[in-house]
Design a protein around this motif. Structure first.
Motif, PDB file in Angstrom:
ATOM      1  N   TYR A 275      35.146  -5.673  17.739  1.00 26.78           N
ATOM      2  CA  TYR A 275      35.141  -6.820  16.828  1.00 26.78           C
ATOM      3  C   TYR A 275      34.125  -7.859  17.263  1.00 26.78           C
ATOM      4  CZ  TYR A 275      39.285  -5.537  14.118  1.00 26.78           C
ATOM      5  OH  TYR A 275      40.159  -4.914  13.252  1.00 26.78           O
ATOM      6  N   GLY A 276      34.004  -8.062  18.568  1.00 27.12           N
ATOM      7  CA  GLY A 276      33.097  -9.087  19.082  1.00 27.12           C
ATOM      8  C   GLY A 276      33.850 -10.047  19.975  1.00 27.12           C
TER       9      GLY A 276
ATOM     10  N   ARG B  37      31.112 -19.977  22.606  1.00 27.66           N
ATOM     11  CA  ARG B  37      29.664 -19.748  22.603  1.00 27.66           C
ATOM     12  C   ARG B  37      29.245 -18.911  23.799  1.00 27.66           C
ATOM     13  NH1 ARG B  37      29.607 -25.297  21.106  1.00 27.66           N
ATOM     14  NH2 ARG B  37      29.011 -25.875  23.249  1.00 27.66           N
ATOM     15  N   SER B  38      29.882 -19.159  24.930  1.00 29.40           N
ATOM     16  CA  SER B  38      29.576 -18.373  26.120  1.00 29.40           C
ATOM     17  C   SER B  38      29.937 -16.906  25.903  1.00 29.40           C
ATOM     18  CB  SER B  38      30.364 -18.936  27.305  1.00 29.40           C
ATOM     19  OG  SER B  38      30.221 -18.113  28.440  1.00 29.40           O
ATOM     20  N   ALA B  39      31.090 -16.666  25.306  1.00 27.72           N
ATOM     21  CA  ALA B  39      31.502 -15.291  25.018  1.00 27.72           C
ATOM     22  C   ALA B  39      30.547 -14.638  24.021  1.00 27.72           C
ATOM     23  CB  ALA B  39      32.927 -15.290  24.467  1.00 27.72           C
ATOM     24  N   GLN B  40      30.184 -15.374  22.995  1.00 26.57           N
ATOM     25  CA  GLN B  40      29.295 -14.844  21.962  1.00 26.57           C
ATOM     26  C   GLN B  40      27.949 -14.420  22.548  1.00 26.57           C
ATOM     27  OE1 GLN B  40      27.881 -17.668  18.971  1.00 26.57           O
ATOM     28  NE2 GLN B  40      28.315 -16.156  17.368  1.00 26.57           N
TER      29      GLN B  40
ATOM     30  N   THR C 138      40.570 -21.028  14.741  1.00 29.36           N
ATOM     31  CA  THR C 138      39.884 -21.316  13.469  1.00 29.36           C
ATOM     32  C   THR C 138      38.371 -21.243  13.554  1.00 29.36           C
ATOM     33  OG1 THR C 138      39.901 -23.702  13.926  1.00 29.36           O
ATOM     34  CG2 THR C 138      41.788 -22.791  12.724  1.00 29.36           C
ATOM     35  N   ASN C 139      37.806 -21.208  14.743  1.00 32.11           N
ATOM     36  CA  ASN C 139      36.350 -21.184  14.874  1.00 32.11           C
ATOM     37  C   ASN C 139      35.780 -19.889  14.292  1.00 32.11           C
ATOM     38  OD1 ASN C 139      33.628 -20.812  16.270  1.00 32.11           O
ATOM     39  ND2 ASN C 139      34.235 -22.847  16.993  1.00 32.11           N
ATOM     40  N   LYS C 140      34.654 -19.997  13.605  1.00 24.81           N
ATOM     41  CA  LYS C 140      34.047 -18.830  12.952  1.00 24.81           C
ATOM     42  C   LYS C 140      33.549 -17.787  13.952  1.00 24.81           C
ATOM     43  CE  LYS C 140      32.599 -21.337   8.785  1.00 24.81           C
ATOM     44  NZ  LYS C 140      33.548 -20.642   7.877  1.00 24.81           N
TER      45      LYS C 140
ATOM     46  N   ALA D 137      43.652 -17.136   8.487  1.00 26.85           N
ATOM     47  CA  ALA D 137      43.360 -16.649   7.139  1.00 26.85           C
ATOM     48  C   ALA D 137      42.084 -17.249   6.560  1.00 26.85           C
ATOM     49  CB  ALA D 137      44.535 -16.948   6.213  1.00 26.85           C
ATOM     50  N   GLU D 138      41.744 -18.459   6.970  1.00 24.22           N
ATOM     51  CA  GLU D 138      40.570 -19.134   6.409  1.00 24.22           C
ATOM     52  C   GLU D 138      39.300 -18.307   6.605  1.00 24.22           C
ATOM     53  OE1 GLU D 138      38.268 -21.916   4.465  1.00 24.22           O
ATOM     54  OE2 GLU D 138      40.470 -21.856   4.616  1.00 24.22           O
ATOM     55  N   ASN D 139      39.143 -17.712   7.793  1.00 23.55           N
ATOM     56  CA  ASN D 139      37.967 -16.890   8.087  1.00 23.55           C
ATOM     57  C   ASN D 139      38.271 -15.395   8.023  1.00 23.55           C
ATOM     58  OD1 ASN D 139      36.358 -19.195   8.673  1.00 23.55           O
ATOM     59  ND2 ASN D 139      37.217 -19.281  10.745  1.00 23.55           N
TER      60      ASN D 139
END
Length: 501
Positions: free
Chosen positions: A161-162, A69-72, A236-238, A260-262
């Motif tokens: 990418y983010g 969250r901090s990075a985002q 795995t975090n979105k 692969a899930e996301n």
């Protein structure tokens, strides 16, 4: 273990862990030093003495989420900053790494066991991994293509990418971290880095240098914890849009499955099983020198080390005699001693695995001609040591010739032709690096086309350069790093069809 760290303040990178009687290093999240939410810590022991020298936070999924969250929250403003300004900040970061060269190198020796000379080299390379992309910030390019329609342009725009997650291996923790941080941050991404639990301290020390360089809070986060807790959450975090990892093939495959899930982008640099080919026209002296350095650097704990030797019959006896003589002269000992060539293995597990590998090779028919045991003497009563080992009469069916061996073991096989060497070299699921010694230009050109490896060293020891491209084929990875191709791996593409009729 549960440390007795004061959780009421996290104003400093390091404090004293009174329970373990050693230094405690904290995580760097959102521009702040912090401990794990649980208060738990991980011991970091010296491979040389087995003494616990440091503790670090044992972060969990909760701590991983905080870092993401901090990075985002920092990503948009960092990406909006002109690339040349990002590059200037990162160039200062690289300078600060160089200025702290001796301190960082000493930490690397303490936690990993590599020789001090090699640790100094790792710090230098780490600074280069930051500085090279920083200097290329003005050269980030897209494309303008002709359209099939009148009064229209097609523009390929490259964007970050983010939020990226970087996972580094324990053998070169500082360099592998910087190898990812440099291009990721230069291209406008932000990053959460998880160093390995066995060698995390030098990476955590980067936090204070990042702050001093002016890297904004949240742009670079450094966290520690287990792979099945914190590591899994990071992958795995979105929020995570790209994962770049250096480590074992098995771990890389698991990350690929989890990502692969996301449909998270994945860049993997994985295990290797580098063939070392010496043909009848090759320079034996040069080949021996390259083999000694490349196989024994970092106690053999390098993914691009030569791990299986294919020596032409015409020069086999000469090579073997000279190689045994050179390897037998290598000195094992205190990694801080300038006369030491080989330090300890990183931990007891790795040493045990090496011992089992050599015994299995002997059971399968290999002949032990040097080493093959743990050294004796007072210096080696504690720590994780294994003698340089040479095995002959090997075949390509033996496990020692097929499975990655992360240590100072040289299995050698006699060959009779270039065609046989190519066939044996390619008979592997790995495709990271290879070595070839020949002065026949036709053979070299054939090797360019036929060797199934991402990195080939011809008539020289291993050691990639910043402007090159470090890339594994087959089970050795996907994506690659370094140079302009490595920079591109941190950029997505947008296509604009601009009609101005």
């Amino acid at each position: 273990m549960d440390g007795t760290i004061d959780m009421t303040t996290c104003k400093t990178m390091m404090t004293r862990d009174t329970a373990a009687n050693c230094d405690h290093y904290r995580m760097w999240i959102g521009g702040q030093w912090c401990d794990a939410a649980s208060g738990k810590t991980i011991d970091v022991a010296s491979p040389t003495t087995e003494e616990v020298l440091f503790t670090v936070p044992c972060g969990s999924a909760e701590d991983a989420q905080l870092a993401l969250r901090s990075a985002q929250s920092a990503q948009a403003s960092w990406a909006a900053m002109p690339a040349v300004e990002r590059g200037a900040i990162l160039a200062k970061f690289a300078d600060l790494i160089r200025q702290n060269r001796e301190r960082l190198a000493t930490i690397l020796v303490q936690e990993m066991g590599k020789t001090y000379a090699l640790a100094l080299g790792e710090v230098d390379v780490s600074a280069d991994f930051i500085n090279f992309p920083a200097q290329a910030a003005r050269r980030l390019e897209g494309d303008i293509l002709p359209s099939d329609l009148p009064s229209e342009h097609i523009m390929i725009h490259k964007v970050p990418y983010g939020v990226c997650v970087g996972i580094a291996a324990w053998n070169f923790p500082l360099a592998l971290t910087c190898r990812k941080v440099g291009p990721a941050l230069t291209t406008g991404n932000v990053m959460v880095v998880k160093p390995p639990s066995v060698t995390p301290v030098a990476v955590l020390a980067l936090g204070e240098l990042a702050a001093e360089a002016g890297i904004p809070a949240g742009v670079l986060n450094l966290v520690t914890g287990g792979g099945y807790t914190m590591g899994e959450e990071l992958v795995t975090n979105k929020i995570t849009r790209l994962v770049t990892m250096t480590g074992s093939t098995a771990t890389g495959q698991e990350i690929f499955r989890k990502a692969a899930e996301n449909l998270t982008a994945v860049r993997l640099e994985l295990g290797g099983k580098a063939p070392f080919i010496l043909l009848e026209d090759g320079d034996v002296e040069k080949a021996v020198e390259a083999a000694v350095v490349s196989r024994h650097l970092n106690s053999g704990q390098v993914c691009t080390c030569p791990e299986r030797f294919y020596i032409h019959d015409a020069v086999y006896d000469e090579f073997l005699t000279k190689y045994i003589d050179a390897v037998s002269k290598l000195k094992m000992g205190d990694p801080m001693d300038s006369a030491t060539d080989i330090g300890p293995k990183v931990n007891a597990y790795e040493t045990d695995q090496l011992e089992k590998t050599v015994q299995l090779a002997i059971d399968q028919g290999a002949k032990l001609v040097l080493g093959g045991k743990r050294p004796s003497g007072k210096l080696f009563d504690r720590g994780h040591w294994y003698e340089p080992t040479i095995l002959t009469e090997c075949t390509n069916a033996m496990d020692v010739m097929r499975e990655e061996v992360f240590g100072v073991v040289s299995p050698i096989m006699r060959i009779h032709s270039f065609e046989e060497a190519l066939q044996l070299a390619n008979d592997s699921p790995y495709g990271l690096a290879a070595f070839l010694f020949t002065y026949d230009s036709r053979r070299i050109q054939r090797a360019v086309l036929e060797l199934e490896f991402g990195e080939v060293y011809v008539n020289r020891p291993m050691g990639e350069q910043r402007q090159g491209f470090h890339n594994g084929h087959k089970l050795s990875g996907t994506g690659g790093e370094d140079g302009r191709y490595g920079m591109d791996n941190y950029l997505e593409k947008k296509t604009f069809y601009v009609n101005f009729s």
